[in-house]
Motif scaffolding. Structure first.
Motif, PDB file in Angstrom:
ATOM      1  N   ILE A 213      27.263  17.429  -2.063  1.00 44.25           N
ATOM      2  CA  ILE A 213      27.440  16.701  -3.323  1.00 44.25           C
ATOM      3  C   ILE A 213      26.064  16.334  -3.870  1.00 44.25           C
ATOM      4  CG2 ILE A 213      28.411  14.668  -4.441  1.00 44.25           C
ATOM      5  CD1 ILE A 213      30.549  14.582  -2.280  1.00 44.25           C
ATOM      6  N   ILE A 214      25.808  16.732  -5.123  1.00 44.84           N
ATOM      7  CA  ILE A 214      24.533  16.432  -5.783  1.00 44.84           C
ATOM      8  C   ILE A 214      24.804  15.499  -6.953  1.00 44.84           C
ATOM      9  CG2 ILE A 214      22.499  17.406  -6.908  1.00 44.84           C
ATOM     10  CD1 ILE A 214      23.180  20.098  -5.633  1.00 44.84           C
ATOM     11  N   HIS A 215      24.066  14.395  -7.011  1.00 43.34           N
ATOM     12  CA  HIS A 215      24.302  13.427  -8.096  1.00 43.34           C
ATOM     13  C   HIS A 215      23.013  12.683  -8.434  1.00 43.34           C
ATOM     14  CE1 HIS A 215      28.123  11.561  -9.918  1.00 43.34           C
ATOM     15  NE2 HIS A 215      27.111  11.221 -10.694  1.00 43.34           N
ATOM     16  N   GLY A 216      22.835  12.386  -9.716  1.00 40.97           N
ATOM     17  CA  GLY A 216      21.672  11.632 -10.179  1.00 40.97           C
ATOM     18  C   GLY A 216      21.954  10.142 -10.177  1.00 40.97           C
ATOM     19  N   THR A 217      20.948   9.359  -9.871  1.00 43.80           N
ATOM     20  CA  THR A 217      21.126   7.900  -9.799  1.00 43.80           C
ATOM     21  C   THR A 217      21.286   7.252 -11.170  1.00 43.80           C
ATOM     22  OG1 THR A 217      18.709   7.594  -9.782  1.00 43.80           O
ATOM     23  CG2 THR A 217      19.832   7.703  -7.646  1.00 43.80           C
ATOM     24  N   HIS A 218      20.893   7.958 -12.237  1.00 46.36           N
ATOM     25  CA  HIS A 218      20.970   7.385 -13.583  1.00 46.36           C
ATOM     26  C   HIS A 218      22.068   8.048 -14.424  1.00 46.36           C
ATOM     27  CE1 HIS A 218      16.587   5.634 -13.519  1.00 46.36           C
ATOM     28  NE2 HIS A 218      17.363   5.163 -12.579  1.00 46.36           N
ATOM     29  N   ASP A 219      23.055   8.581 -13.772  1.00 45.48           N
ATOM     30  CA  ASP A 219      24.172   9.209 -14.479  1.00 45.48           C
ATOM     31  C   ASP A 219      25.028   8.111 -15.107  1.00 45.48           C
ATOM     32  OD1 ASP A 219      26.518  10.540 -15.264  1.00 45.48           O
ATOM     33  OD2 ASP A 219      26.338  11.997 -13.652  1.00 45.48           O
ATOM     34  N   LYS A 220      25.078   8.073 -16.438  1.00 47.49           N
ATOM     35  CA  LYS A 220      25.830   7.028 -17.141  1.00 47.49           C
ATOM     36  C   LYS A 220      27.276   7.435 -17.436  1.00 47.49           C
ATOM     37  CE  LYS A 220      21.740   4.984 -19.278  1.00 47.49           C
ATOM     38  NZ  LYS A 220      21.049   4.602 -20.543  1.00 47.49           N
ATOM     39  N   LEU A 221      27.567   8.723 -17.387  1.00 54.40           N
ATOM     40  CA  LEU A 221      28.936   9.170 -17.641  1.00 54.40           C
ATOM     41  C   LEU A 221      29.785   9.063 -16.377  1.00 54.40           C
ATOM     42  CD1 LEU A 221      31.014  10.453 -19.545  1.00 54.40           C
ATOM     43  CD2 LEU A 221      30.202  12.705 -18.811  1.00 54.40           C
ATOM     44  N   ILE A 222      29.268   9.603 -15.283  1.00 54.40           N
ATOM     45  CA  ILE A 222      29.946   9.499 -13.990  1.00 54.40           C
ATOM     46  C   ILE A 222      28.963   8.823 -13.031  1.00 54.40           C
ATOM     47  CG2 ILE A 222      31.080  10.751 -12.119  1.00 54.40           C
ATOM     48  CD1 ILE A 222      31.595  13.039 -14.086  1.00 54.40           C
ATOM     49  N   PRO A 223      29.136   7.563 -12.741  1.00 51.71           N
ATOM     50  CA  PRO A 223      28.156   6.816 -11.942  1.00 51.71           C
ATOM     51  C   PRO A 223      27.897   7.422 -10.570  1.00 51.71           C
ATOM     52  CG  PRO A 223      29.750   5.327 -12.954  1.00 51.71           C
ATOM     53  CD  PRO A 223      30.263   6.724 -13.168  1.00 51.71           C
ATOM     54  N   TYR A 224      26.683   7.239 -10.099  1.00 54.78           N
ATOM     55  CA  TYR A 224      26.261   7.753  -8.792  1.00 54.78           C
ATOM     56  C   TYR A 224      27.168   7.254  -7.666  1.00 54.78           C
ATOM     57  CZ  TYR A 224      23.399   8.142  -4.549  1.00 54.78           C
ATOM     58  OH  TYR A 224      22.957   8.407  -3.277  1.00 54.78           O
ATOM     59  N   LYS A 225      27.663   6.023  -7.801  1.00 56.35           N
ATOM     60  CA  LYS A 225      28.512   5.448  -6.754  1.00 56.35           C
ATOM     61  C   LYS A 225      29.790   6.268  -6.551  1.00 56.35           C
ATOM     62  CE  LYS A 225      30.795   2.136  -9.865  1.00 56.35           C
ATOM     63  NZ  LYS A 225      31.032   0.694 -10.126  1.00 56.35           N
ATOM     64  N   THR A 226      30.167   7.055  -7.567  1.00 58.33           N
ATOM     65  CA  THR A 226      31.334   7.923  -7.437  1.00 58.33           C
ATOM     66  C   THR A 226      31.124   8.926  -6.315  1.00 58.33           C
ATOM     67  OG1 THR A 226      31.824   7.745  -9.808  1.00 58.33           O
ATOM     68  CG2 THR A 226      32.787   9.610  -8.628  1.00 58.33           C
ATOM     69  N   SER A 227      29.934   9.527  -6.266  1.00 57.73           N
ATOM     70  CA  SER A 227      29.654  10.512  -5.232  1.00 57.73           C
ATOM     71  C   SER A 227      29.497   9.866  -3.858  1.00 57.73           C
ATOM     72  CB  SER A 227      28.396  11.310  -5.592  1.00 57.73           C
ATOM     73  OG  SER A 227      28.697  12.287  -6.564  1.00 57.73           O
ATOM     74  N   VAL A 228      29.005   8.635  -3.849  1.00 56.73           N
ATOM     75  CA  VAL A 228      28.928   7.915  -2.570  1.00 56.73           C
ATOM     76  C   VAL A 228      30.341   7.757  -2.006  1.00 56.73           C
ATOM     77  CG1 VAL A 228      28.320   5.740  -1.466  1.00 56.73           C
ATOM     78  CG2 VAL A 228      26.822   6.691  -3.231  1.00 56.73           C
ATOM     79  N   LYS A 229      31.256   7.395  -2.884  1.00 55.81           N
ATOM     80  CA  LYS A 229      32.653   7.213  -2.478  1.00 55.81           C
ATOM     81  C   LYS A 229      33.278   8.537  -2.046  1.00 55.81           C
ATOM     82  CE  LYS A 229      36.714   4.640  -4.088  1.00 55.81           C
ATOM     83  NZ  LYS A 229      37.328   3.942  -5.249  1.00 55.81           N
ATOM     84  N   LEU A 230      33.012   9.600  -2.800  1.00 53.55           N
ATOM     85  CA  LEU A 230      33.556  10.917  -2.463  1.00 53.55           C
ATOM     86  C   LEU A 230      33.015  11.422  -1.127  1.00 53.55           C
ATOM     87  CD1 LEU A 230      33.432  12.790  -5.899  1.00 53.55           C
ATOM     88  CD2 LEU A 230      35.482  12.110  -4.654  1.00 53.55           C
ATOM     89  N   SER A 231      31.758  11.095  -0.842  1.00 55.46           N
ATOM     90  CA  SER A 231      31.130  11.578   0.393  1.00 55.46           C
ATOM     91  C   SER A 231      31.755  10.963   1.638  1.00 55.46           C
ATOM     92  CB  SER A 231      29.627  11.288   0.371  1.00 55.46           C
ATOM     93  OG  SER A 231      29.375   9.892   0.453  1.00 55.46           O
ATOM     94  N   GLN A 232      32.510   9.888   1.460  1.00 54.75           N
ATOM     95  CA  GLN A 232      33.131   9.208   2.596  1.00 54.75           C
ATOM     96  C   GLN A 232      34.533   9.739   2.906  1.00 54.75           C
ATOM     97  OE1 GLN A 232      32.912   5.199   1.135  1.00 54.75           O
ATOM     98  NE2 GLN A 232      30.730   4.983   1.582  1.00 54.75           N
ATOM     99  N   ILE A 233      35.040  10.627   2.062  1.00 52.03           N
ATOM    100  CA  ILE A 233      36.405  11.132   2.245  1.00 52.03           C
ATOM    101  C   ILE A 233      36.488  12.141   3.385  1.00 52.03           C
ATOM    102  CG2 ILE A 233      38.222  12.511   1.140  1.00 52.03           C
ATOM    103  CD1 ILE A 233      37.410  11.178  -1.509  1.00 52.03           C
ATOM    104  N   ASN A 234      35.518  13.035   3.444  1.00 47.50           N
ATOM    105  CA  ASN A 234      35.471  14.070   4.486  1.00 47.50           C
ATOM    106  C   ASN A 234      34.065  14.054   5.073  1.00 47.50           C
ATOM    107  OD1 ASN A 234      35.967  16.344   6.024  1.00 47.50           O
ATOM    108  ND2 ASN A 234      36.873  17.527   4.364  1.00 47.50           N
ATOM    109  N   PRO A 235      33.673  12.925   5.672  1.00 46.63           N
ATOM    110  CA  PRO A 235      32.266  12.687   6.028  1.00 46.63           C
ATOM    111  C   PRO A 235      31.651  13.664   7.020  1.00 46.63           C
ATOM    112  CG  PRO A 235      33.694  11.075   7.099  1.00 46.63           C
ATOM    113  CD  PRO A 235      34.542  11.825   6.109  1.00 46.63           C
TER     114      PRO A 235
END
Length: 292
Positions: A213-235
């Motif tokens: 999962i690749i995500h930018g910390t300054h993403d205003k449309l889909i916040p970075y915390k979304t990918s943090v949450k997704l990364s915990q689903i199938n860690p």
């Protein structure tokens, strides 16, 4: 009729009208397609391409491009783009994979570019599975990488959940499209109204290949915390790559993004012998008593 009741009915009427409008107009709100004439010729500097058309079982035409690397191919990247324009513009990103020796296949969703057909979440999922099946006829699944960018990340997760690709790469993914729209319409019954819920989080549970999962910390449309949450689903299978300062549309402008792709595409997955690590060492919070 009491004033309060007439006011309540007016508010209720407006709410229902907005809900109905949202249901029927969401395709125009979610998708920003660019239409291309049938005779449009794709052309990219220093890129060898081949155009193809896939006819689906309901008579739609899915238009796509294959980009070829120089030299021997390591495999193929199925690149699922975002919700805007067409592969005419998205094609310039193929170089990020052909330079590593991979073929790249890009397709336009229904209603985008030269692709036709009535659009729905079910239809798009079916179309992409047909594209994936065509790739399996040409190569083995251990040579197929599924890459999903923004809108395409949900469809990519779905594909990887019911197939066995080599890798799944998600670029600026969403938890679900329902969650994204809820940020802007918190009081609307989106779970009922949304035609494209795209629950990425549900599909990730069933993915059995490595997930990046690749995500930018300054993403205003889909916040970075979304990918943090997704990364915990199938860690156990997931690695989160952070682009410091990256927004939603500019990750390709960061050197760190290209270094991440290099690591993902060229490094071999290695199992770690955890028995040789400090994984079972627990820090104690109790203060040790001083010896007398």
């Amino acid at each position: 009729m009491p004033y309060w009741l007439s006011t309540l009915l007016l508010i209720l009427g407006i709410y229902i009208a907005i809900s109905v409008a949202l249901y029927y107009l969401q395709d125009y709100m979610l998708f920003k397609p660019e239409k291309l004439p049938k005779d449009f010729q794709f052309n990219y500097d220093n890129q060898q391409t081949k155009e193809y058309n896939l006819e689906t079982r309901d008579g739609a035409i899915i238009n796509g491009l294959r980009f070829f690397p120089k030299g021997e191919s390591k495999g193929v990247v199925l690149y699922l783009k975002g919700n805007s324009k067409s592969i005419k513009g998205w094609g310039k990103f193929a170089v990020d994979f052909t330079r590593h020796g991979y073929n790249v296949v890009m397709v336009d969703y229904r209603g985008f570019g030269k692709s036709t057909g009535r659009r729905s979440q079910k239809a798009i999922k079916r179309d992409l599975q047909e594209v994936y099946n065509k790739l399996k006829e040409q190569t083995t699944e251990d040579r197929i990488i599924v890459y999903g960018r923004s809108l395409g990340s949900g469809f990519a997760a779905k594909l990887a959940s019911i197939n066995q690709p080599k890798l799944l790469i998600l670029d600026a993914p969403y938890y679900s499209l329902t969650k994204v729209t809820a940020r802007y319409m918190p009081f609307m019954p989106l779970s009922v109204l949304i035609k494209y819920p795209l629950p990425t989080y549900k599909w990730l549970r069933y993915v059995q290949c490595p997930i990046h999962i690749i995500h930018g910390t300054h993403d205003k449309l889909i916040p970075y915390k979304t990918s943090v949450k997704l990364s915990q689903i199938n860690p156990k299978l997931t690695k989160l790559h952070t682009v410091i300062g990256g927004g939603h549309k500019d990750l390709n402008n960061f050197e760190s993004y290209h270094k991440m792709l290099d690591d993902i595409l060229n490094s071999k997955h290695k199992e770690i012998d955890l028995s040789t690590t400090s994984i079972n060492v627990i820090h104690t919070s109790k203060k040790t008593k001083k010896q007398a």
